[in-house]
Design a protein around this motif. Structure first.
Motif, mmCIF file in Angstrom:
data_model
loop_
_atom_site.group_PDB
_atom_site.id
_atom_site.type_symbol
_atom_site.label_atom_id
_atom_site.label_comp_id
_atom_site.label_asym_id
_atom_site.label_seq_id
_atom_site.Cartn_x
_atom_site.Cartn_y
_atom_site.Cartn_z
ATOM 1 N N VAL A 186 -42.751 35.727 6.049
ATOM 2 C CA VAL A 186 -43.122 34.701 7.029
ATOM 3 C C VAL A 186 -43.658 35.356 8.302
ATOM 4 C CG1 VAL A 186 -42.266 32.846 8.501
ATOM 5 C CG2 VAL A 186 -41.519 33.004 6.114
ATOM 6 N N ASN A 187 -42.878 36.298 8.836
ATOM 7 C CA ASN A 187 -43.318 36.976 10.053
ATOM 8 C C ASN A 187 -44.632 37.723 9.840
ATOM 9 O OD1 ASN A 187 -41.208 36.080 11.558
ATOM 10 N ND2 ASN A 187 -40.224 38.066 11.836
ATOM 11 N N ALA A 188 -44.772 38.332 8.657
ATOM 12 C CA ALA A 188 -46.006 39.080 8.379
ATOM 13 C C ALA A 188 -47.213 38.160 8.432
ATOM 14 C CB ALA A 188 -45.901 39.760 7.013
ATOM 15 N N GLY A 189 -47.103 36.971 7.836
ATOM 16 C CA GLY A 189 -48.208 36.010 7.878
ATOM 17 C C GLY A 189 -48.492 35.521 9.278
ATOM 18 N N LEU A 190 -47.418 35.262 10.042
ATOM 19 C CA LEU A 190 -47.602 34.787 11.424
ATOM 20 C C LEU A 190 -48.243 35.862 12.294
ATOM 21 C CD1 LEU A 190 -44.245 32.864 12.009
ATOM 22 C CD2 LEU A 190 -46.511 31.901 11.546
ATOM 23 N N ARG A 191 -47.886 37.120 12.063
ATOM 24 C CA ARG A 191 -48.480 38.209 12.850
ATOM 25 C C ARG A 191 -49.986 38.277 12.624
ATOM 26 N NH1 ARG A 191 -45.408 42.634 14.539
ATOM 27 N NH2 ARG A 191 -47.011 44.058 13.768
ATOM 28 N N ILE A 192 -50.409 38.148 11.352
ATOM 29 C CA ILE A 192 -51.837 38.171 11.043
ATOM 30 C C ILE A 192 -52.535 36.967 11.668
ATOM 31 C CG2 ILE A 192 -53.524 38.022 9.179
ATOM 32 C CD1 ILE A 192 -51.537 39.559 7.426
ATOM 33 N N ALA A 193 -51.923 35.801 11.530
ATOM 34 C CA ALA A 193 -52.527 34.595 12.099
ATOM 35 C C ALA A 193 -52.655 34.705 13.616
ATOM 36 C CB ALA A 193 -51.689 33.371 11.721
ATOM 37 N N ALA A 194 -51.626 35.251 14.260
ATOM 38 C CA ALA A 194 -51.664 35.399 15.722
ATOM 39 C C ALA A 194 -52.760 36.360 16.149
ATOM 40 C CB ALA A 194 -50.310 35.897 16.225
ATOM 41 N N LEU A 195 -52.907 37.442 15.394
ATOM 42 C CA LEU A 195 -53.942 38.417 15.730
ATOM 43 C C LEU A 195 -55.330 37.804 15.606
ATOM 44 C CD1 LEU A 195 -54.734 41.299 16.461
ATOM 45 C CD2 LEU A 195 -54.643 41.877 14.029
ATOM 46 N N TRP A 196 -55.577 37.099 14.485
ATOM 47 C CA TRP A 196 -56.896 36.497 14.298
ATOM 48 C C TRP A 196 -57.153 35.380 15.306
ATOM 49 C CZ3 TRP A 196 -61.009 38.331 12.267
ATOM 50 C CH2 TRP A 196 -60.923 39.286 11.256
ATOM 51 N N ALA A 197 -56.112 34.593 15.608
ATOM 52 C CA ALA A 197 -56.281 33.533 16.615
ATOM 53 C C ALA A 197 -56.647 34.132 17.968
ATOM 54 C CB ALA A 197 -55.002 32.713 16.727
ATOM 55 N N THR A 198 -56.020 35.250 18.307
ATOM 56 C CA THR A 198 -56.324 35.920 19.574
ATOM 57 C C THR A 198 -57.737 36.479 19.576
ATOM 58 O OG1 THR A 198 -53.991 36.496 19.828
ATOM 59 C CG2 THR A 198 -55.570 37.723 21.160
ATOM 60 N N ILE A 199 -58.125 37.125 18.482
ATOM 61 C CA ILE A 199 -59.476 37.709 18.405
ATOM 62 C C ILE A 199 -60.539 36.621 18.495
ATOM 63 C CG2 ILE A 199 -61.086 38.896 16.870
ATOM 64 C CD1 ILE A 199 -58.730 40.560 15.862
ATOM 65 N N ILE A 200 -60.372 35.545 17.728
ATOM 66 C CA ILE A 200 -61.392 34.493 17.702
ATOM 67 C C ILE A 200 -61.482 33.790 19.044
ATOM 68 C CG2 ILE A 200 -61.997 32.268 16.678
ATOM 69 C CD1 ILE A 200 -60.818 33.338 14.030
ATOM 70 N N SER A 201 -60.327 33.385 19.602
ATOM 71 C CA SER A 201 -60.360 32.674 20.877
ATOM 72 C C SER A 201 -60.868 33.571 22.001
ATOM 73 C CB SER A 201 -58.971 32.121 21.216
ATOM 74 O OG SER A 201 -58.021 33.167 21.351
ATOM 75 N N SER A 202 -60.485 34.847 21.983
ATOM 76 C CA SER A 202 -60.967 35.777 23.011
ATOM 77 C C SER A 202 -62.450 36.053 22.847
ATOM 78 C CB SER A 202 -60.169 37.085 22.954
ATOM 79 O OG SER A 202 -58.803 36.862 23.224
ATOM 80 N N PHE A 203 -62.900 36.136 21.589
ATOM 81 C CA PHE A 203 -64.331 36.334 21.328
ATOM 82 C C PHE A 203 -65.141 35.161 21.890
ATOM 83 C CE2 PHE A 203 -67.898 35.425 18.430
ATOM 84 C CZ PHE A 203 -68.655 36.559 18.637
#
Length: 605
Positions: free
Chosen positions: A424-441
């Motif tokens: 669960v945490n592993a999936g959330l970590r990936i989702a958080a990273l991509w959400a940060t990259i996309i929104s920051s981009f």
């Protein structure tokens, strides 16, 4: 723990660098070898009373690579020809007048002229530098005198340029001042600006950049008294018709500008809305997906407790990836300690060892061992010399790589079955990273669009907040379960002890039996050389030979050790296969008023 904090630190720095890289990638053109830019294009047109025009063009090239020279084509269709050609080049403050010749020698030019075209080819060798080429010549019959007006209708910059022209300035000087009835229109890109100076009898045309294959056309109307000696006369009235034509073109251009501004505004604020919604959405998602938070681990201390699991499993747990060849080397040492295989130093080569089979049931359980013993070796043993030879054939190397990959996956699954990993945490970590990259981009794009707005600094703050929230969210949600998090801490403390070996007396930690158990882990962590060096320093040769069991002759004795030698041979054997995976001042109008010179253009060679 210090290692983990360091990895997190570099993760944040790397993320910031990636954002900057994306921004500069979007705003910086990529250049290849042997390309050129035209960084300035200045034209002076001096109209004479007889309707001719003295033309001076100064074109600045920036070369990236090796070039022999440049060329220019002047379209002569619609006028009476050209004469008095003069060419020069300015480089590094030195002006060189170029001579006409057919030799193609440096600083010469060739000239080919027909009724329709004047072609100039300039030979000037240049590499990775800038130079300004100046063309001067007289164009005949550029003005037409009608009954009610004189007209200049000329595509001063033709459509045969294959690169954009930057910093364009065209100055047209008429042979008289105080021309109250002077009107000027420019056709081409809608981003340019025309300035009509009636008192000076002058028209200025500016464009920050003219796209490739796009002409710039100037259309002037002025009294026939300005060019009284012009023999090019037409007996008819055209002024009102031409003014109406230009008024219609200007109206269409203004409408297009208005539509373009509206489209740009919609796009800009759509980007703003999407970037803000994505950022707020990521923040809300973080709040609604708590995952399984874990408390921060205490500072690392030295641990001398042998890990609960084998060396290859322990490597997987702490590094969270497939076991590597060092882990397999450690696995062989563990099998030797369990008396299922034997390892002996053999042969004259410094790094040659022979591995012999004692327990044949191993081959039924392990396809990698079966390949090593039955195909690399003779069924009962194999040597590193045989492994080196086997791996030199691409077919064998590919086979070895495939079987090793299967071993990696099998051992990795065994480790995951222990329950240390939190999916669960592993999936959330990936989702958080991509959400940060996309929104920051998206925020970076928005900042670039609204850079002149004061509130763009708030968007920069949002990017910083994105990074902080992502870092804290991921830090609190490691990929480990509660029990796995504690296991990770224990292994990290054990590894820190091995990394710091040499800073304490090994005899005070434990006897050689303990260090014999530790050695496979040192091999798996890539710390074997360091540990062996300290063993030799802290214990006598007699103590090591008497108490270090099966490891002494293959690990301690001599200049090399089996773990390092096997890892090097095995890695080399699989490497080859792994590489085989209005008339006044204003903006330009669109369209064309039918001026001559559209075929003009140039380039470099």
């Amino acid at each position: 723990m210090e290692d983990k904090l360091m990895r997190n630190k570099w993760w944040v720095l790397g993320f910031i660098a990636a954002l900057c890289g994306v921004f500069f990638f979007l705003t910086t053109p990529v250049h290849a070898d042997n390309e050129y830019d035209i960084t300035r294009y200045h034209v002076d047109v001096n109209v004479l009373k007889n309707g001719d025009a003295e033309l001076t063009q100064r074109i600045t090239y920036k070369f990236d690579g090796d070039f022999h020279g440049v060329y220019y084509n002047q379209d002569l269709r619609g006028i009476k020809g050209a004469s008095n050609v003069n060419v020069s080049v300015l480089q590094n403050g030195v002006t060189s007048n170029m001579q006409q010749a057919e030799t193609e020698a440096n600083n010469t030019y060739t000239l080919q002229q027909t009724n329709d075209n004047l072609r100039l080819k300039l030979f000037h060798a240049i590499s990775d530098d800038s130079a300004t080429f100046t063309y001067r010549y007289l164009l005949h019959g550029v003005i037409t005198n009608y009954n009610d007006t004189a007209e200049l209708n000329w595509k001063i910059i033709g459509e045969k340029w294959d690169v954009p022209l930057k910093n364009v300035l065209i100055k047209i000087q008429l042979p008289q001042n105080n021309i109250k009835e002077l009107q000027g229109w420019t056709h081409g890109t809608l981003d340019g600006q025309t300035t009509v100076k009636k008192q000076a009898g002058q028209v200025l045309i500016r464009a920050k950049e003219n796209p490739e294959n796009q002409f710039i056309e100037s259309h002037l109307l002025f009294p026939i008294s300005v060019t009284p000696d012009n023999p090019n006369k037409v007996d008819k009235n055209v002024k009102q018709k031409l003014q109406q034509q230009e008024a219609e073109l200007a109206r269409k251009a203004n409408e297009e500008r208005k539509r373009s501004r509206q489209r740009t505004t919609v796009i800009k604020y759509t980007v703003l809305a999407v970037s803000l919604l994505s950022t707020v959405g990521w923040w809300l998602w973080r709040w609604r997906n708590p995952g399984n938070p874990q408390d921060s681990l205490p500072p690392l201390v030295h641990s001398y407790e042998i890990p609960l699991h084998s060396a290859e499993i322990t490597q997987i747990i702490i590094e969270n990836k497939d076991p590597d060849s060092k882990a397999f080397s450690a696995y062989l040492l563990e099998l030797a300690a369990a008396k299922k295989i034997t390892i002996e130093k053999t042969g004259s080569k410094k790094n040659d060892y022979t591995v012999s089979l004692l327990n044949e049931s191993l081959l039924d359980k392990d396809s990698l061992l079966k390949l090593l013993f039955t195909q690399v070796g003779d069924g009962n043993s194999f040597s590193l010399k045989q492994l080196d030879k086997f791996g030199k054939k691409p077919k064998h190397s590919s086979q070895l790589y495939a079987v090793f990959s299967s071993w990696q996956k099998r051992v990795f699954r065994e480790a995951r079955d222990l329950g240390y990993y939190d999916q669960v945490n592993a999936g959330l970590r990936i989702a958080a990273l991509w959400a940060t990259i996309i929104s920051s981009f998206l925020l970076v794009i928005t900042i670039a669009v609204f850079w002149d707005k004061w509130w763009s600094w708030l968007l920069i703050g949002a990017i910083i907040m994105n990074i902080i929230l992502c870092y804290s969210y991921r830090k609190r949600r490691p990929k480990y379960s509660t029990s796995g998090w504690q296991l990770f801490y224990q292994i990290s403390c054990f590894k820190k002890m091995l990394q710091d070996i040499g800073r304490f007396d090994m005899k005070k930690v434990g006897d050689l039996i303990l260090w014999e158990q530790i050695l496979p882990y040192a091999v798996a962590f890539g710390l074997a050389k360091k540990v062996i060096k300290e063993l030799r320093t802290n214990f006598s040769a007699e103590e090591l030979e008497t108490n270090f069991g099966v490891y002494y002759p293959i690990v301690i004795l001599g200049a090399t050790n089996f773990g390092t030698a096997f890892n090097n041979s095995f890695s080399s054997a699989i490497t080859s296969s792994s590489s085989s995976i209005s008339g006044g001042s204003g903006g330009f109008s669109g369209g064309s008023s039918g001026g001559f010179g559209g075929g003009s253009g140039g380039g470099a060679f």
